[in-house]
Design an enzyme around this catalytic site. Structure first.
Site, PDB file in Angstrom:
ATOM      1  N   ASP A 172       1.051  -1.041   0.074  1.00  0.00           N
ATOM      2  CA  ASP A 172       0.030  -0.093   0.047  1.00  0.00           C
ATOM      3  C   ASP A 172       0.992   1.133  -0.056  1.00  0.00           C
ATOM      4  O   ASP A 172       1.619   1.441   1.049  1.00  0.00           O
ATOM      5  CB  ASP A 172      -0.957  -0.052   1.133  1.00  0.00           C
ATOM      6  CG  ASP A 172      -1.882   0.986   1.302  1.00  0.00           C
ATOM      7  OD1 ASP A 172      -1.370   2.252   0.827  1.00  0.00           O
ATOM      8  OD2 ASP A 172      -3.062   0.752   1.358  1.00  0.00           O
ATOM      9  N   HIS A 173       1.142   1.789  -1.203  1.00  0.00           N
ATOM     10  CA  HIS A 173       2.102   2.793  -1.254  1.00  0.00           C
ATOM     11  C   HIS A 173       2.315   3.842  -0.406  1.00  0.00           C
ATOM     12  O   HIS A 173       3.051   4.602  -0.127  1.00  0.00           O
ATOM     13  CB  HIS A 173       2.571   3.120  -2.665  1.00  0.00           C
ATOM     14  CG  HIS A 173       1.561   4.124  -3.262  1.00  0.00           C
ATOM     15  ND1 HIS A 173       0.317   3.918  -3.804  1.00  0.00           N
ATOM     16  CD2 HIS A 173       1.771   5.555  -3.591  1.00  0.00           C
ATOM     17  CE1 HIS A 173      -0.093   4.930  -4.104  1.00  0.00           C
ATOM     18  NE2 HIS A 173       0.503   5.893  -3.869  1.00  0.00           N
ATOM     19  N   HIS A 235      -5.797   2.808   1.040  1.00  0.00           N
ATOM     20  CA  HIS A 235      -4.893   3.721   1.430  1.00  0.00           C
ATOM     21  C   HIS A 235      -5.776   4.662   2.557  1.00  0.00           C
ATOM     22  O   HIS A 235      -5.015   4.842   3.630  1.00  0.00           O
ATOM     23  CB  HIS A 235      -4.888   5.070   0.076  1.00  0.00           C
ATOM     24  CG  HIS A 235      -4.099   4.060  -0.805  1.00  0.00           C
ATOM     25  ND1 HIS A 235      -3.028   3.266  -1.068  1.00  0.00           N
ATOM     26  CD2 HIS A 235      -4.213   4.510  -2.307  1.00  0.00           C
ATOM     27  CE1 HIS A 235      -2.616   3.114  -2.067  1.00  0.00           C
ATOM     28  NE2 HIS A 235      -3.592   3.790  -2.897  1.00  0.00           N
TER      29      HIS A 235
HETATM   30  C1  BG6 Z   1      -3.333   4.601  -6.712  1.00  0.00           C
HETATM   31  C2  BG6 Z   1      -4.521   4.603  -7.270  1.00  0.00           C
HETATM   32  O1  BG6 Z   1      -3.171   3.494  -5.680  1.00  0.00           O
HETATM   33  O2  BG6 Z   1      -3.206   5.727  -5.961  1.00  0.00           O
HETATM   34  C3  BG6 Z   1      -4.720   5.943  -8.097  1.00  0.00           C
HETATM   35  O3  BG6 Z   1      -4.696   3.139  -7.979  1.00  0.00           O
HETATM   36  C4  BG6 Z   1      -4.448   6.975  -7.315  1.00  0.00           C
HETATM   37  O4  BG6 Z   1      -5.903   5.768  -8.804  1.00  0.00           O
HETATM   38  C5  BG6 Z   1      -3.058   6.625  -6.695  1.00  0.00           C
HETATM   39  O5  BG6 Z   1      -4.289   8.033  -8.246  1.00  0.00           O
HETATM   40  C6  BG6 Z   1      -2.818   7.880  -5.917  1.00  0.00           C
HETATM   41  O6  BG6 Z   1      -1.355   7.960  -5.378  1.00  0.00           O
HETATM   42  P1  BG6 Z   1      -0.665   9.148  -5.088  1.00  0.00           P
HETATM   43  O7  BG6 Z   1       0.635   8.599  -4.522  1.00  0.00           O
HETATM   44  O8  BG6 Z   1      -0.466   9.914  -6.402  1.00  0.00           O
HETATM   45  O9  BG6 Z   1      -1.551  10.040  -4.191  1.00  0.00           O
END
Ligand code: BG6
Length: 454
Positions: A172-173, A235
């Protein structure tokens, strides 16, 4: 065993180009990769090694945070190999095994990275299993992990036939983002916050992840997923669990994950008939014209959801989660609204800024200068990302996650029980919505979502 290599399924995809290779380059530049480390990009396109390396070079130069010299980049490119295969065909994995052996890569020292669409997760696992390529290897697997609870379970049990639990790393980045990691320090290392982080003092909690981008080229995936599965189930729920969890016993990754799990177990059941008070779904104007989106799609691109956590600390405190695409601004933040002491003043507000700015802002009350008894609200605003040195020293989320996986540190990953419990909750919400609401509010692009948002 030390990690000696990484095999990236989806090696020609956007994630690999934009995030994984630049992150690996950063790790390499900071001497965080073992001697002789190798990177194998697996994809369907017919590239030669040199063609592939030329492509990677451009992305690395454009996106790596660590300064690059021509020499460093060339050394990095030497580590990269391309392997062409149809990942769907489980009989092709013997060939991959042969390639790994020739490249002197021992599968026990490998990370397999599934940077592919979820339909490919099962064939890859089956192929690796059939060709006996897993042994003690680790696997990093991207979200969405399943599109429903049932599909997630199927995927998980399949993975478990191949990899041991400790070798499965659910990405979950958001958990690799600086200010999300910082929430624990803020909460547990400051007496002023630690002592008042509960229902006695907190009125409500808001967790927002607003995006300017739309679905772009991802219409095919997104139209099946929607904001609930794309952002909330993973997230935003992960952030919520960190904001709400009890202090982990010893801050080991196991105790952090266990504290988070307790939050998921304590999510209060909703009253299905009153789903409209808990959930607002929206879709941006023009979504139906996006490539690969069904012309009569009812997929939500905006969600606001109100939930409660049933335990001593949080009974009665609403947690409001909001996310959406094509909104006015890109901004992710956690807002803690404290109760007012009496009705003369506003309650204090603590804002943890996750992105694009990273920092902490605290709004509090003082006596208005020159007056005897009127109150004025003022702010203390700490902008962490404004300090150049901090910015240079902050690793990218993916860089952190790959390093954590190499170190077998699970604290920055989601766990199977989090995924399972959050899917269960989302399933309940979705079935209540389908039965008792089905309202989808169309909102203007560049707005803050539908006016009905919670
Ligand atoms: C991803 C989603 O996990 O996270 C995308 O699949 C989203 O739809 C993205 O745009 C958002 O990541 P960040 O790091 O740009 O907030």
């Amino acid at each position: 065993m030390k990690t000696k290599g990484i095999v990236i399924f989806g090696g020609t995809g956007d994630l690999a180009y934009r995030k994984l290779f630049p992150s690996l380059f950063n790790l390499f530049s900071l001497n965080q990769l073992e001697d002789g480390f190798k990177i194998v990009g697996v994809g369907r396109r017919g590239f030669t090694n040199n063609q592939y390396r030329d492509i990677i070079k451009d992305w690395v130069i454009k996106f790596s945070r660590v300064a690059h010299t021509e020499e460093k980049v060339e050394l990095f490119l030497d580590m990269i190999h391309y392997y062409e295969m149809d990942m769907n065909d489980i009989n092709m994995y013997d060939g991959l095994g042969e390639f790994l052996r020739k490249s002197k890569l021992n599968t026990d020292s490998l990370i397999y990275y599934y940077a592919v669409s979820p339909q490919l997760f099962a064939p890859i696992t089956d192929g690796l299993k059939l060709s006996n390529l897993t042994n003690d290897a680790k696997v990093m697997i991207e979200k969405p992990f399943g599109e429903t609870l049932e599909l997630a379970e199927k995927l998980y049990f399949n993975l478990k036939t191949c990899f041991s639990d400790e070798n499965i790393f659910h990405i979950d980045h958001y958990l690799g983002k600086e200010m999300i990691i910082n929430i624990m320090t803020l909460r547990f290392s400051n007496a002023v916050f630690y002592g008042i982080w509960n229902k006695e003092f907190i009125e409500s909690v808001e967790i927002n992840a607003y995006e300017i981008l739309g679905v772009d080229s991802r219409g095919g995936y997104y139209d099946k997923s929607g904001a609930l599965a794309d952002m909330i189930q993973n997230h935003l729920f992960q952030i919520m669990s960190i904001v709400a969890m009890e202090k982990p016993v010893d801050f080991s990754s196991a105790s952090i994950k266990a504290s988070q799990s307790e939050v998921f177990k304590s999510l209060k059941k909703i009253n299905s008939r009153k789903i409209d008070e808990r959930l607002v779904m929206g879709q941006y104007k023009g979504y139906l014209d996006e490539p690969k989106v069904s012309k009569n799609s009812k997929t939500e691109t905006f969600v606001s959801m109100k939930l409660e956590i049933e335990n001593e600390r949080w009974n009665g405190v609403p947690f409001i989660l909001r996310t959406g695409k094509k909104l006015e601004r890109r901004e992710s933040e956690v807002v803690i609204n404290f109760k007012a002491i009496d009705d003369r003043e506003k309650g204090n507000t603590l804002v943890i800024k996750i992105q694009p700015d990273e920092g902490v802002k605290f709004d509090f009350n003082i006596k208005k200068p020159g007056t005897e008894n009127s109150i004025q609200e003022v702010s203390m605003d700490f902008c962490q990302s404004c300090i150049l040195e901090n910015r240079m020293n902050t690793p990218e989320a993916y860089e952190r996650l790959i390093k954590a996986c190499m170190d077998s540190d699970k604290s920055l990953f989601s766990m199977w029980d989090h995924i399972e419990l959050s899917w269960k909750y989302i399933n309940e919400i979705v079935s209540a919505y389908k039965k008792y609401s089905n309202k989808l509010f169309i909102y203007e692009q560049g707005s803050l979502g539908p006016a009905e948002s919670l």
